[in-house]
Design an enzyme around this catalytic site. Structure first.
Site, PDB file in Angstrom:
ATOM      1  CG  HIS A 195       2.705   6.200   1.503  1.00  0.00           C
ATOM      2  ND1 HIS A 195       2.262   5.601   2.661  1.00  0.00           N
ATOM      3  CD2 HIS A 195       2.416   5.330   0.516  1.00  0.00           C
ATOM      4  CE1 HIS A 195       1.738   4.431   2.383  1.00  0.00           C
ATOM      5  NE2 HIS A 195       1.813   4.235   1.076  1.00  0.00           N
ATOM      6  CG  HIS A 205       4.816   0.685  -0.808  1.00  0.00           C
ATOM      7  ND1 HIS A 205       4.321  -0.107   0.195  1.00  0.00           N
ATOM      8  CD2 HIS A 205       3.906   1.682  -0.946  1.00  0.00           C
ATOM      9  CE1 HIS A 205       3.170   0.385   0.642  1.00  0.00           C
ATOM     10  NE2 HIS A 205       2.894   1.473  -0.039  1.00  0.00           N
ATOM     11  CD  GLU A 212       2.591  -2.250   5.029  1.00  0.00           C
ATOM     12  OE1 GLU A 212       1.932  -1.234   4.770  1.00  0.00           O
ATOM     13  OE2 GLU A 212       2.973  -3.056   4.155  1.00  0.00           O
ATOM     14  CB  SER A 247      -6.690  -9.816   8.573  1.00  0.00           C
ATOM     15  OG  SER A 247      -6.613 -10.794   7.555  1.00  0.00           O
ATOM     16  CG  HIS A 301      -1.386  -3.361   4.532  1.00  0.00           C
ATOM     17  ND1 HIS A 301      -2.647  -3.611   4.059  1.00  0.00           N
ATOM     18  CD2 HIS A 301      -0.622  -3.095   3.446  1.00  0.00           C
ATOM     19  CE1 HIS A 301      -2.634  -3.512   2.732  1.00  0.00           C
ATOM     20  NE2 HIS A 301      -1.415  -3.201   2.351  1.00  0.00           N
ATOM     21  CG  HIS A 317      -1.967   1.806   2.944  1.00  0.00           C
ATOM     22  ND1 HIS A 317      -1.083   0.827   3.322  1.00  0.00           N
ATOM     23  CD2 HIS A 317      -1.383   2.474   1.920  1.00  0.00           C
ATOM     24  CE1 HIS A 317       0.002   0.892   2.547  1.00  0.00           C
ATOM     25  NE2 HIS A 317      -0.151   1.892   1.701  1.00  0.00           N
ATOM     26  CD  GLU A 357      -5.172   2.318  -1.902  1.00  0.00           C
ATOM     27  OE1 GLU A 357      -4.907   1.526  -0.956  1.00  0.00           O
ATOM     28  OE2 GLU A 357      -4.457   2.435  -2.902  1.00  0.00           O
ATOM     29  CG  ASP A 374       1.243   4.216  -2.924  1.00  0.00           C
ATOM     30  OD1 ASP A 374       1.982   3.444  -2.287  1.00  0.00           O
ATOM     31  OD2 ASP A 374       0.006   4.169  -2.854  1.00  0.00           O
TER      32      ASP A 374
END
Ligand SMILES: [Zn+2]
Length: 413
Positions: free
Chosen positions: A66, A68, A146, A150, A184, A211, A214, A313
């Protein structure tokens, strides 16, 4: 065909078997492994023989499940210490960070990973800007396009953008570029678009990354619609209610091969559900520390037999993409666990576990697995094989040689 001899060969099987003074025979795939040098010499007399130096170790290439890449430009731009403080700084500086990381910046990040022994990567791609460099790099990349969005009002547009990026990656798919899907998080993707994306994952057999739980803020927002996320969603998206609940979110991943990243604030029930669906957790200790979200309870995962991978990450919440750096932090962070046992689990967390999670034919030294191998040397002789795992973690900065599918791979920077 090559025959590589080393003092320690870590098979990275379930029992953490180490062959002393053995050899590995390989072409693209591993052909044979043995402690019996005479036998190997006779049977594979045609092979090119390579003697690794004294005190050297051979392991499967490491897998960073994982990261980015698109945010590799960050050094001192983002704010650390609290999740929402960090997220606010991402919102404020996102564009400049993305612009600051052109191809050369991502190529450097990939080359540094190679030099630190990483032969496979789970790349979370938000924008698709990393596709070209991932398609070119010698490493294997599981390329997680990704999905974020929302708000129902913009869901269709964002889904169309996601679909286009997924198609672009499928167009460039190869044995070393494996298209995949990223969701996401619970708070940032609407259940309707999640369903659509996971429908694609099921029908096309794609691996998924998400994710999950977290921070405490995510927990409060998803459970009660309260906490620090309330003001965040009000100011950025003008909404006051979360789009999903945790159970609905998790249930939607049934039947899909998924890696859930972080899970620091997942409940035991949720961890059980993750275990029951055969998924894996990716644990990113440095990111968790910098974002002030707390410490993942590794013992609870062990009790549930829920496998965990260790990942870095992105540089948006780390200072290094080296898994050896990450393992050192993990070893110190989980100070309440037995050092010797933890060190072995951590090494599995960067080899065997992420290979299974990402669907790669690597992560173990075993006949038929891809010959993704790393060679590195301990500073001096070991006095006990029991100390091997933690001494590897404590002393290894860079590797000497990397083989990917049996070919020597070079970094140039
Ligand atoms: Zn992440």
């Amino acid at each position: 065909m090559k025959l590589l001899y080393a003092d320690y060969i870590l098979l990275m099987d379930e029992d953490f078997t180490v062959l002393k003074s053995g050899g590995v025979v390989f072409e693209k795939e591993i052909i044979e492994v043995s402690e019996d040098r005479e036998y190997l010499k006779d049977k594979f007399s045609e092979a090119e023989v390579i003697f690794a130096p004294s005190n050297s170790c051979v392991m499967p290439g490491l897998i960073n499940a994982h990261t980015h890449l698109e945010f590799s430009g960050n050094r001192t731009t983002l704010e650390y210490g609290s999740f929402l403080g960090w997220l606010d700084s991402v919102m404020e500086h996102r564009e400049e960070l993305v612009q600051a990381c052109e191809d050369s910046c991502m190529e450097l990040a990939l080359a540094k990973m190679l030099k630190s022994g990483i032969t496979s990567i789970g790349a979370i791609s938000s924008l698709g800007r990393d596709l070209a460099v991932c398609a070119k790099t010698p490493q294997k990349v599981v390329f997680f396009n990704e999905l974020i969005g929302s708000s129902p009002a913009t869901a269709d547009v964002l889904f169309a953008d996601f679909s286009q990026r997924l198609e672009n990656s499928q167009y460039r798919a190869s044995p070393t570029l494996i298209p995949a899907i990223g969701i996401h998080s619970t708070y940032s993707a609407h259940p309707i678009v999640i369903q659509k994306a996971l429908g694609l994952a099921k029908s096309q057999n794609l691996v998924v990354s998400a994710h999950f739980m977290e921070s405490k803020s995510e927990r409060r927002w998803i459970d009660d619609g309260k906490g620090e996320f309330q003001a965040f969603f009000k100011s950025y998206f003008n909404t006051e209610t979360p789009v999903s609940d945790a159970k609905r979110f998790l249930d939607s991943f049934k039947g899909v091969q998924t890696v859930f990243t972080h899970c620091v604030h997942a409940t035991d029930e949720e961890k059980q559900a993750i275990q029951a669906m055969g998924a894996t957790i990716a644990h990113c200790p440095v990111s968790n520390r910098l974002l002030g979200v707390g410490k993942l309870d590794l013992e609870s995962l062990k009790n549930l037999e829920l496998p965990f991978a260790i990942a870095t990450d992105g540089l948006s919440s780390n200072i290094s993409l080296s898994l050896f750096d990450e393992l050192r932090v993990a070893l110190m962070m989980h100070y309440d666990l037995d050092l010797r046992l933890l060190a072995k689990d951590l090494l599995k967390g960067v080899t065997k576990v992420p290979a299974q999670a990402l669907g790669l034919n690597s992560g173990e030294i075993q006949k038929g697995k891809d010959a993704d191998l790393i060679v590195f040397t301990l500073p001096e002789q070991l006095h006990s094989i029991e100390s091997l795992a933690y001494h590897i973690i404590l002393h290894t900065q860079e590797v000497e040689t990397v083989f990917i599918n049996g070919e020597k791979s070079r970094w140039n920077f």
